[in-house]
Design a protein around this motif. Structure first.
Motif, short mmCIF file in Angstrom:
data_model
loop_
_atom_site.label_atom_id
_atom_site.label_comp_id
_atom_site.label_asym_id
_atom_site.label_seq_id
_atom_site.Cartn_x
_atom_site.Cartn_y
_atom_site.Cartn_z
N GLN A 226 -22.51 -20.27 -10.40
CA GLN A 226 -22.73 -19.90 -9.00
C GLN A 226 -23.27 -21.07 -8.18
OE1 GLN A 226 -25.12 -16.21 -9.22
NE2 GLN A 226 -23.26 -15.12 -8.66
N MET A 227 -24.20 -21.82 -8.73
CA MET A 227 -24.77 -22.95 -7.99
C MET A 227 -23.73 -24.05 -7.78
SD MET A 227 -28.58 -23.10 -9.69
CE MET A 227 -29.20 -24.47 -8.68
N GLY A 228 -22.86 -24.25 -8.76
CA GLY A 228 -21.79 -25.22 -8.58
C GLY A 228 -20.88 -24.85 -7.43
N ILE B 280 -34.48 -15.64 -16.79
CA ILE B 280 -34.90 -15.97 -18.16
C ILE B 280 -36.29 -15.44 -18.48
CG2 ILE B 280 -33.35 -17.92 -18.47
CD1 ILE B 280 -35.60 -19.78 -17.66
N CYS B 281 -37.14 -15.26 -17.46
CA CYS B 281 -38.44 -14.63 -17.72
C CYS B 281 -38.25 -13.19 -18.19
CB CYS B 281 -39.32 -14.67 -16.47
SG CYS B 281 -39.91 -16.31 -16.04
N ALA B 282 -37.31 -12.48 -17.57
CA ALA B 282 -36.99 -11.13 -18.00
C ALA B 282 -36.46 -11.14 -19.43
CB ALA B 282 -35.97 -10.50 -17.06
N ALA C 151 -28.47 -15.93 -18.03
CA ALA C 151 -28.94 -16.13 -16.65
C ALA C 151 -28.70 -17.55 -16.15
CB ALA C 151 -30.42 -15.78 -16.55
N LEU C 152 -29.03 -18.55 -16.95
CA LEU C 152 -28.88 -19.93 -16.48
C LEU C 152 -27.42 -20.38 -16.48
CD1 LEU C 152 -31.98 -21.90 -17.79
CD2 LEU C 152 -31.63 -20.68 -15.64
N PHE C 153 -26.58 -19.72 -17.27
CA PHE C 153 -25.15 -20.03 -17.19
C PHE C 153 -24.54 -19.41 -15.93
CE2 PHE C 153 -25.88 -20.88 -21.69
CZ PHE C 153 -25.20 -22.08 -21.84
N CYS D 288 -33.53 -16.33 -8.67
CA CYS D 288 -33.06 -15.07 -9.22
C CYS D 288 -32.81 -15.18 -10.71
CB CYS D 288 -31.79 -14.64 -8.49
SG CYS D 288 -30.98 -13.18 -9.17
N ARG D 289 -32.24 -16.30 -11.14
CA ARG D 289 -31.86 -16.46 -12.55
C ARG D 289 -32.99 -17.04 -13.40
NH1 ARG D 289 -28.03 -12.80 -12.62
NH2 ARG D 289 -26.54 -13.14 -10.90
#
Length: 289
Positions: free
Chosen positions: A181-183, A150-152, A174-176, A142-143
């Motif tokens: 969320q992933m953590g 990041i593509c968006a 997005a990656l932050f 999604c991110r």
């Protein structure tokens, strides 16, 4: 083991997995670690592991895989960002960018390979907690892609009219958001309450990056400076001025600390955010003198 050691070990293990053998293309095999090592600040995976630890980190092998996957996606995005069709940057982290060192076709393949490797790393680690692993894969996807990854963010630069908030949220934030969320997911917590923290940290880093680009030099940044003006990209300095951008950065960081969800390691996490904030501010102080 320190967070840096955990991240470096996880990224190195992933790259070893992708190295292949004598039947793999040798030059592309060399380009992958070149794009990732030595690492930069490793800020995103550091945030991811910090959140996981604040939430208990009961599956450290899954947290490590998530940290490696996130860093691989980030490195892939840098390889692609530097290409002539985007930033046309000759330097990255103080050395020739991948397309300068290995050629444009190999740079495209390097970025693509790192993206695929990131999801392979998550898929392999998912065996220890399949439901968490699946959510990690979906969150990172999604991110990374459309419509909010990041593509968006890169896609916004081709629009005639740019929504600056959406642009920053996708390109940098997005990656932050993925990191926080992933953590949480890796440690068995719900993802949604952690989105605001990632969003605020991402916005802070984007504003800081805009300031560094406007005020820094190639020598101090390890990459070309003044790229926003050169490419006509929207940025906080153009919109708010230097003083306004610095004030905005301070406000965002205060909000980020206030947005940390309740968790056993909440105080530790607040300290981590403050520490990361301190890494942003030294380059900005001369601008306020």
């Amino acid at each position: 083991m320190s967070l840096t050691s955990r991240i470096d070990a996880a990224v190195s293990a992933a790259l070893m997995h992708a190295a292949g053998g004598p039947d793999a293309p040798a030059t592309l095999s060399r380009a992958l670690p070149y794009a990732c090592l030595p690492g930069g600040a490793r800020i995103r995976p550091t945030i991811l592991l910090s959140v996981a630890m604040a939430c208990g980190d009961d599956r450290p092998e899954l947290s490590d895989a998530a940290a490696a996957a996130l860093e691989l996606i980030h490195c892939a995005s840098l390889v692609h960002d530097d290409l002539p069709c985007f930033d046309d940057a000759d330097l990255r982290r103080g050395k020739p960018s991948v397309h300068r060192a290995y050629s444009e076709p190999l740079a495209v393949l390097t970025g693509d390979s790192l993206i695929i490797l990131a999801f392979d790393v998550l898929a392999e680690a998912a065996a220890v907690a399949p439901l968490r692993g699946l959510e990690l894969i979906r969150t990172l996807a999604c991110r990374t892609g459309m419509p909010h990854g990041i593509c968006a963010g890169q896609g916004w630069e081709s629009e005639a009219k740019i929504d600056l908030s959406a642009y920053h949220r996708s390109k940098t934030g997005a990656l932050f958001i993925a990191a926080t969320q992933m953590g949480a997911v890796a440690a068995g917590q719900e993802a949604e309450p952690w989105a605001e923290l990632g969003d605020r940290i991402g916005e802070a880093f984007q504003v800081a990056d805009d300031l560094r680009d406007a005020l820094g030099t190639e020598a101090s940044l390890g990459k070309p400076a003044h790229q926003d003006d050169l490419h006509g990209r929207p940025n906080a300095v153009t919109e708010l001025g230097v003083e306004g951008a610095v004030k905005r950065l301070e406000d965002i960081l205060s909000g980020a600390i206030a947005s940390i969800p309740s968790c056993p390691g909440e105080a530790m996490l607040a300290g981590m955010v403050r520490k990361q904030a301190e890494r942003l501010t030294p380059v900005l102080k001369p601008a306020r003198a």
